[in-house]
Design an enzyme around this catalytic site. Structure first.
Site, PDB file in Angstrom:
ATOM      1  N   SER A 184      -7.187 100.632  23.993  1.00 38.83           N
ATOM      2  CA  SER A 184      -7.850 101.921  23.818  1.00 38.83           C
ATOM      3  C   SER A 184      -7.191 102.861  22.810  1.00 38.83           C
ATOM      4  O   SER A 184      -7.757 103.899  22.472  1.00 38.83           O
ATOM      5  CB  SER A 184      -7.973 102.644  25.168  1.00 38.83           C
ATOM      6  OG  SER A 184      -6.703 102.952  25.704  1.00 38.83           O
ATOM      7  N   LYS A 193      -8.259 110.951  30.506  1.00 37.74           N
ATOM      8  CA  LYS A 193      -7.609 111.110  29.207  1.00 37.74           C
ATOM      9  C   LYS A 193      -7.864 112.500  28.617  1.00 37.74           C
ATOM     10  O   LYS A 193      -7.004 113.047  27.926  1.00 37.74           O
ATOM     11  CB  LYS A 193      -8.074 109.999  28.260  1.00 37.74           C
ATOM     12  CG  LYS A 193      -7.554 108.637  28.687  1.00 37.74           C
ATOM     13  CD  LYS A 193      -7.967 107.515  27.764  1.00 37.74           C
ATOM     14  CE  LYS A 193      -7.341 106.189  28.233  1.00 37.74           C
ATOM     15  NZ  LYS A 193      -7.692 105.065  27.360  1.00 37.74           N
TER      16      LYS A 193
END
Length: 342
Positions: free
Chosen positions: A235, A280
Site C-alpha cells: 500500500s 490511515k
C-alpha cells in the site's frame, strides 16, 4: 484455613483465565490506526534533491485477536475485525502470509522505482536472480522440502530468468518425472530432487506445489536505497514513487506541505485500492498532514477516496483529501500546488 485456600484457588483460577485469554488466539484479525511515517529518512537517491515539506506513508496496526483485543475492538470506533479468511488465503500459514506481505512490499517498491525513474527520464535495467517460494501446497511433493522464502535459482540444468520460464519448463513434463531444484535458504545453497504430481484442481497440469514470485533487482542511475525491513504489504507504492521522483528532480513538489497518502502502484503508474483507508486517514491527521492522497478507483461508488472523505468529515480534520487514479494525477496536482506560505 479452608477459606484461605479457597480464596487462593479462586485467585489462581482467575489468573489462569486471564493468561489463557491473553494468549489464546481467535480466528480473527484486528486492525487499528497506525502511524504516518516520513519517507525522506528511509529513501535515499544518490545525490538527490532535498525537500522543504515531506511525503509520508501511512500504516495500520494489525494482529490476530485474542479475547481482550476482540472485545476492545467491538467497542472502539476505528478498530476493525476481520475473519481469518479475509486476511489469509485458504490453508495459508502465518509464516506464508508474512512472506507474502514482505514480497508484496518488495514488488511495490520495484514498481515505484520504475515509475519514478521513467518519469524522470533516468536509465533502468533489471537483473533476474530466480524465484522466491511464497507458499507450499499440502499433499504436494514440495511439502516438507521447501519453505516460504526459499530462493530457487536453478531447476535441473536451467538457470531461468523468470517464474514464467520456470513454470513453462516444469509444465512440459509429466506426472512421475523428477526435477532437481537448487535453492538458497538462510544464505546457504541446497538442492532437492522431487517428483512431479498432477494438481488436484487441474489434473492436466503438474508441479511440485509451490507458489512463486520473481526475484529481480532493478538497476538505476543514480542509485536509490529504500529501507523497508519493518514494512509489509503493497500500500505504500504511490508514496514511494512520489518521494523517489521528488529526489530525482530539482523542483520540490512538496511545496513545503506535509503530504500523506496511500495506494498500490503498478509499473504503468496506476494507483490501486488498499485496506484500512479510514485508519490511515486518522494516522495522517495525528501526524499533522495537510494533504492526503487516496485511491479514487476511477470514481467507483465504494472507492477509498469516498471513504477517506467521510472519515475526514467524521473526525473534523482540516486535512485536504485528494482523489488519485494514477501517478500522473498526483504529479499534476503537486505541480499546480501553490508554495506554502511561511
Amino acid at each position: 484455613m479452608n477459606k484461605k485456600w479457597i480464596g487462593r484457588a479462586v485467585l489462581y483460577t482467575i489468573a489462569i483465565a486471564l493468561l489463557v485469554g491473553a494468549f489464546f488466539s481467535l480466528p480473527y484479525y484486528i486492525t487499528k490506526p497506525g502511524m504516518a511515517k516520513e519517507l525522506e529518512p528511509i529513501i535515499e537517491v544518490e545525490g538527490g534533491y532535498k525537500e522543504e515539506g515531506s511525503f509520508m506513508l501511512t500504516t495500520v496496526v494489525m494482529g490476530q485477536a485474542n479475547i481482550y483485543t476482540y472485545l476492545l475492538a467491538k467497542i472502539s470506533e476505528y478498530q476493525e475485525i476481520y475473519p481469518l479468511s479475509a486476511i489469509r488465503a485458504e490453508e495459508e500459514s502465518d509464516e506464508e502470509y508474512k512472506v507474502r506481505q514482505l514480497h508484496s512490499m518488495s514488488t511495490s517498491k520495484l514498481a515505484a522505482i520504475e515509475v519514478a525513474y521513467k518519469k524522470a527520464n533516468k536509465p533502468i535495467s533489471f537483473e533476474y536472480n530466480g524465484v522466491y517460494v511464497l507458499s507450499v501446497m499440502d499433499g504436494m511433493p514440495a511439502m516438507g522440502q521447501l519453505e516460504p522464502g526459499d530462493r530457487i535459482f536453478q531447476v535441473d540444468e536451467l538457470n531461468f530468468k523468470s517464474s514464467e520460464e520456470f513454470i513453462t519448463y516444469v509444465g512440459d513434463k509429466q506426472a512421475g518425472d523428477t526435477i532437481t531444484l537448487y535453492f538458497e535458504r538462510n544464505e546457504k545453497e541446497e538442492n532437492v530432487t522431487l517428483p512431479l504430481k498432477a494438481f488436484e484442481a487441474d489434473q492436466t497440469k503438474v508441479g511440485v506445489g509451490i507458489g512463486l514470485v520473481d526475484d529481480k533487482e532493478i538497476i538505476v542511475d543514480p542509485e536509490v536505497t529504500v529501507e523497508t525491513s519493518d514494512i509489509g504489504g503493497p500500500s505504500a507504492g504511490l508514496m514511494f514513487s512520489l518521494e523517489i521522483y521528488n529526489q530525482l528532480v530539482k523542483e520540490d513538489l512538496t511545496k513545503g506541505y506535509n503530504i500523506a497518502g496511500t495506494g498500490t502502484i503498478d509499473v504503468n503508474g496506476t494507483v490501486g485500492r488498499i485496506g484500512g483507508i479510514e485508519q490511515k486517514v486518522i494516522a495522517a491527521d495525528k501526524a499533522d498532514a495537510e494533504i492526503f492522497f487516496a485511491p479514487n478507483e476511477d470514481g467507483a461508488a465504494n472507492s477509498n477516496y469516498l471513504a477517506a472523505v467521510q472519515t475526514a468529515k467524521d473526525i473534523d480534520t482540516k486535512m485536504k483529501i485528494v482523489p488519485i487514479n494514477t501517478f500522473e494525477d498526483a504529479i499534476t496536482y503537486l505541480e499546480a500546488l501553490k508554495q506554502k506560505e511561511e
